[in-house]
Design a protein around this motif. Structure first.
Motif, short mmCIF file in Angstrom:
data_model
loop_
_atom_site.label_atom_id
_atom_site.label_comp_id
_atom_site.label_asym_id
_atom_site.label_seq_id
_atom_site.Cartn_x
_atom_site.Cartn_y
_atom_site.Cartn_z
N ARG A 175 10.00 1.01 10.51
CA ARG A 175 8.54 1.02 10.35
C ARG A 175 8.12 0.06 9.25
O ARG A 175 7.12 -0.64 9.36
N ARG A 176 8.91 0.01 8.16
CA ARG A 176 8.53 -0.79 6.99
C ARG A 176 8.70 -2.29 7.21
O ARG A 176 7.93 -3.09 6.67
N ILE A 177 9.73 -2.70 7.96
CA ILE A 177 10.01 -4.15 8.03
C ILE A 177 9.73 -4.78 9.39
O ILE A 177 9.81 -5.99 9.53
N ARG A 178 9.40 -3.94 10.41
CA ARG A 178 9.20 -4.50 11.75
C ARG A 178 8.10 -5.56 11.77
O ARG A 178 8.26 -6.62 12.38
N GLY A 180 10.92 -0.71 -5.00
CA GLY A 180 10.95 -1.82 -4.04
C GLY A 180 12.33 -2.39 -3.79
O GLY A 180 12.50 -3.58 -3.55
N LYS A 181 13.36 -1.53 -3.84
CA LYS A 181 14.75 -2.01 -3.64
C LYS A 181 14.96 -2.55 -2.23
O LYS A 181 15.66 -3.53 -2.04
N THR A 182 14.37 -1.87 -1.24
CA THR A 182 14.56 -2.30 0.16
C THR A 182 14.09 -3.74 0.34
O THR A 182 14.80 -4.58 0.90
N LEU A 224 4.84 -11.91 4.44
CA LEU A 224 4.74 -10.91 3.38
C LEU A 224 3.27 -10.63 3.04
O LEU A 224 2.87 -9.49 2.82
N SER A 225 2.47 -11.70 3.00
CA SER A 225 1.05 -11.54 2.71
C SER A 225 0.37 -10.68 3.76
O SER A 225 -0.44 -9.80 3.44
N ALA A 226 0.74 -10.90 5.03
CA ALA A 226 0.17 -10.11 6.13
C ALA A 226 0.56 -8.64 6.00
O ALA A 226 -0.15 -7.74 6.44
N ALA A 227 1.73 -8.40 5.36
CA ALA A 227 2.21 -7.02 5.15
C ALA A 227 1.69 -6.43 3.84
O ALA A 227 2.07 -5.32 3.46
N GLY A 228 0.85 -7.18 3.12
CA GLY A 228 0.25 -6.67 1.88
C GLY A 228 1.07 -6.95 0.64
O GLY A 228 0.80 -6.41 -0.43
N ILE A 229 2.13 -7.81 0.76
CA ILE A 229 2.95 -8.16 -0.41
C ILE A 229 2.53 -9.56 -0.86
O ILE A 229 2.91 -10.57 -0.24
#
Length: 892
Positions: A83-86, A44-46, A10-15
């Motif tokens: 695209r968002r979760i890959r 941020g539901k997804t 998640l950190s790598a994805a900016g979260i």
């Protein structure tokens, strides 16, 4: 709470940290409960659904098969999700893939050999997973199903089909269901689609909306430059200026026609593209990408952009004309300032008396969270037929009582009796779609073909691909109905103009700089709900009271809309000064002029449709000739009719008779015919290949009257187009005097204030090219000639029609009409009318009677304008044809 690897991913994805919504969802989902998460767009539901699923997957020793399925209503959302979760999934070693109608065969084969841990798909493709040997095996490992944008599915047959498919999946796997939705009116009802005991997690975080209703000032200078009405020019200037001021914007419209019309004009002022469902995927994706890169100032879009497709940052939403429903306004304006804590900024550009009042009401309802209820398709028989065949294919043979139990668990079928289920099974067996013997359902040889042909619950209409010959690119598709009624050679699509070069399997076109038609797409009109129309009535009454008590300025201030909204108080003041009652939520006015009656009734589209059709039916029975009906949310227009007879009939309707009268009123209409054809296709009674032109649709309706197909067609009309229950309540209130009725023998200012459609306003006048093409089309028409003297009957092409006497006996009494009709279809007096027109007006009568939708009465009216120049005469024919095309669904 999170696994270390997941934290790193998640950190790598900016979260860096989870929101309160995501933390709460994490706890509920990992506790094993079915959950419906309701939160505003951009909250941020997804991630709230996916993060706990990834956490659970990491705890599995070696996950096999498909562990989670993520279902979205649009293919574009599938791409967006991937695209968002890959990135997060790859970091964790979790395989994610997408499967939908566009997925290449090679990718499908790979998924079958080695299924992904998380499969992103659509409701239709989800159906197919049950039928593949390897994929079916992989489904047994499903532990989670996420249904995104569930509010978009529940009020359509796609949602009904999905709810049954989820129950079929429960037969082979134990899984949790997680529903994701934007704000909805009845969370508990929506949660029933997720699971019988689903918990609702409704996130009440303050989402700030700044929405203003604006009536722009007129702009004469720009009007001359763009060749439009000064009011329209003012609206275009306001939109262009607002977009320039705020930056990236979405401009929402209610129909694809309006999108195209607006696109043509706005392209002259700002960098803008059009985005809607009839444009090709390539065209839509290109527009999305250009917008995301900042190459476009704005996108003009329909509901295609309501859902959460990621197109980058949106600063402003402009809604052109009333959005009709508060729930749509919230969804659309929510696309700006996407994210919690950010202000969603929007303008509603309104023009007419109705539009301004309706927009003001909807903005208030949206801000107060007064959203409309979803219309659920309970006990849909065509979906049931589809799912019975799916079960037959899935099991080979299945006990009918077991199949009924599976279907009945789905919320829309909770009241389905076994007798109803048995009736549909018997009908499917009779038409050869399944075996049904001794309580067992079995697949036949053609069951698979039927199922695959009818996997989509979206109604079928033949579409023609539109190809630009200069580039070879597909730019979109046109409906069969548009091509069959299109009278010109130039039309608008993608906000540009095109000339038709040829029509066969595809429509070949070239770009052109001229005037043109706007394509018509079927079934787009968004209905104004009963509650909204009632509140518009209350607002009218309140403002009228303010005008009487405190004057116009006080009423204008109270309305709270920006710009020149004086049309509202001016119309109300005129209404009062001329001695008319102001029609409002509990007061109907019946007004008549020159054989036209307008019933002013603030009951919304569905009640007015029901009431209007019943009134037309009873008037037709009383008069012995057809009565036309046209409705909007605030008016019912009937012609020919007199106010007193409409009042008499309205007060004679019994509440308990409304349903049977409504059925009789739609029985012999194009609406019923279209619905029966669609239901017949969904049942497999008609093939998709069957050309409608070769079917006697009227006879088909009669033939199928006592079948599940007919009942399904009627059920759909009662859900989508009419409101029998509320109409019965209205009739009861009229009878008891709770709703007052006033009658006048002239039309009031409010009767005449019906909003113009954007298509009518923006459509350009007939050019010479269109006139020429229209006349050439008429010349090629074939008419039938019938002699009233000797009964001779023969056909003649219009261009060669020069002899106005019978070729057999020389009589001048010859009736001319469309060659597809036969003399016995007419009454004797109608034939005499036609013959008299030909005798009096010669070739002009032949042209008029060859025009689509023009009968003896309309032809007589047009031909009586003998002073018209040739071009003006053909323009009048074009206008009459267009008017018929616009209103033909209202003809009884």
């Amino acid at each position: 709470m999170l696994n270390q690897r997941l934290r790193e991913a998640l950190s790598a994805a900016g979260i860096e940290e989870l929101t309160e919504l995501q933390l709460e969802a994490f706890r509920k989902i990992l506790s094993g409960k079915d959950v419906l998460i309701i939160a505003p767009t951009g909250s941020g539901k997804t991630e709230a659904a996916i993060i706990p699923i990834f956490e659970a997957m990491l705890k599995m020793e070696k996950p096999e098969g498909i562990v989670a399925i993520y279902i979205t209503p649009l293919r574009a959302l599938n791409r967006d999700m991937l695209r968002r979760i890959r990135g997060i999934a790859e970091f964790l070693g979790i395989r994610v893939d997408v499967r939908h109608g566009d997925t290449p065969d090679s990718q499908r084969a790979r998924q079958s050999r080695k299924p992904p841990h998380l499969l992103i798909t659509t409701p239709e493709t989800f159906q197919i997973l049950f039928l593949g040997k390897n994929l079916r095996k992989a489904l047994k490992n499903v532990r989670y199903v996420v249904v995104d944008e569930i509010h978009e599915l529940i009020d359509s047959e796609r949602g009904v089909q999905l709810s049954v498919a989820l129950e079929r999946l429960r037969e082979m796997a134990r899984f949790q269901t997680i529903g994701l939705s934007a704000t909805v009116s009845r969370p508990k009802l929506v949660s029933r689609f997720v699971g019988a005991d689903a918990e609702v997690l409704e996130w009440k975080a303050e989402k700030e909306y700044e929405i203003e209703v604006v009536k722009p000032e007129v702009d004469e200078k720009l009007a001359a430059k763009l060749g439009v009405d000064a009011e329209i020019a003012g609206e275009l200037k306001f939109i262009a200026d607002a977009v320039k001021e705020h930056g990236s914007a979405l401009i929402f419209v209610n129909t694809r026609q309006t999108a195209e019309a607006l696109g043509i004009k706005l392209k002259k002022l700002i960098d803008v593209e059009v985005h809607h469902g009839s444009l090709s995927r390539e065209t839509r994706v290109e527009a999305e990408e250009r917008f995301a890169k900042g190459e476009l100032d704005a996108l003009i879009c329909t509901s295609s952009m309501e859902l959460g497709i990621d197109i980058g940052h949106v600063n402003l939403v402009v809604q052109y004309n009333s959005p009709r429903q508060a729930v749509r306004l919230v969804q659309r304006v929510g696309r700006s300032g996407h994210g919690l804590g950010r202000v969603s900024k929007g303008y509603v550009v309104a023009s007419s008396f109705d539009d301004i009042l309706e927009s003001a009401v909807i903005v208030r309802r949206a801000k107060e969270g007064l959203l409309e209820d979803a219309e659920i398709h309970f006990k849909s028989f065509d979906v049931l037929a589809n799912q019975i065949c799916a079960l037959a294919l899935e099991y080979g043979r299945i006990d009918a009582e077991k199949a009924h139990r599976i279907v009945k668990r789905a919320f829309p079928y909770r009241n389905l009796t076994f007798e109803e289920f048995d009736e549909v099974c018997n009908f499917l067996a009779r038409i050869g779609k399944i075996f049904y013997d001794e309580g067992e359902i079995g697949a036949r040889r053609n069951t698979r073909r039927y199922f695959y042909e009818n996997i989509s619950m979206i109604p079928d209409e033949k579409h023609y691909r539109v190809v630009d010959v200069s580039s070879g690119k597909t730019i979109g598709s046109l409906d069969e109905s548009f091509l069959s009624t299109f009278s010109g050679e130039i039309f608008a699509m993608k906000g540009e103009l095109w000339r038709v070069l040829s029509v066969d399997e595809v429509v070949r076109v070239e770009p052109v700089s001229a005037e043109g038609e706007i394509p018509s797409w079927v079934g787009e009109e968004i209905p104004v709900p009963f509650e909204v129309a009632q509140e518009v009535g209350m607002l009218r009454n309140w403002l009228a009271g303010l005008i009487k008590a405190k004057g116009e300025k006080a009423a204008l201030k109270a309305l709270g809309a920006k710009g020149d909204v004086s049309v509202v108080v001016k119309t109300l003041r005129e209404q009062i000064e001329k001695g008319f009652a102001v029609p409002y939520d509990s007061h109907i006015t019946i007004e008549g002029s020159e054989n036209v009656v307008v019933v002013n009734a603030c009951f919304g589209h569905k009640v007015n449709e029901t009431l209007g059709r019943i009134l037309a039916l009873l008037l037709t029975a009383r008069r012995g000739s057809s009565v036309a009906v046209e409705i909007d949310p605030y008016r019912i227009k009937l012609s020919p009719a007199k106010p007193e007879e409409v009042e008499s009939i309205l007060k004679s309707i019994q509440p308990e008779a409304v349903e049977s009268l409504a059925e009789r009123a739609v029985f012999d209409t194009r609406l019923m015919q279209w619905k029966v054809v669609n239901a017949a296709r969904k049942f497999g009674f008609l093939s998709k290949e069957d050309e409608l032109s070769r079917i006697n649709v009227r006879s088909l309706v009669v033939k199928l009257k006592d079948t599940p197909i007919y009942r399904e067609a009627l059920r759909e009309i009662f859900v989508e187009k009419m409101d029998v229950e509320r109409t019965a309540e209205v009739v009861e209130k009229i009878s008891s005097g709770e709703i007052e009725v006033s009658v006048y023998n002239e039309l009031s200012p409010i009767s005449l204030a019906a909003r113009q459609r954007a298509m009518d306003i923006l459509a350009v006048k007939s050019s010479e090219a269109i006139l020429r093409a229209f006349r050439e089309r008429l010349e090629k028409e074939v008419v039938r000639v019938y002699c009233l003297n000797c009964r001779a009957c023969y056909t003649e092409r219009v261009e060669s029609f020069e002899r106005f006497t019978c070729i057999k006996c020389g009589s001048k009494m010859i009736a001319v009409f469309n060659s597809r009709r036969k003399p016995e279809e007419f009454r004797e007096r109608e034939l005499f009318k036609l013959a008299n027109l030909v005798m009096a007006h010669g070739k002009r009568a032949v042209y008029a009677l060859s025009t689509f939708g023009i009968g003896a009465d309309t032809a007589a009216r047009l031909l009586s304008r003998y002073y018209l120049e040739e071009d003006d005469f053909f323009k009048a024919l074009i206008e009459a044809e267009r008017n018929y095309i616009r209103t033909r669904r209202f003809w009884d």
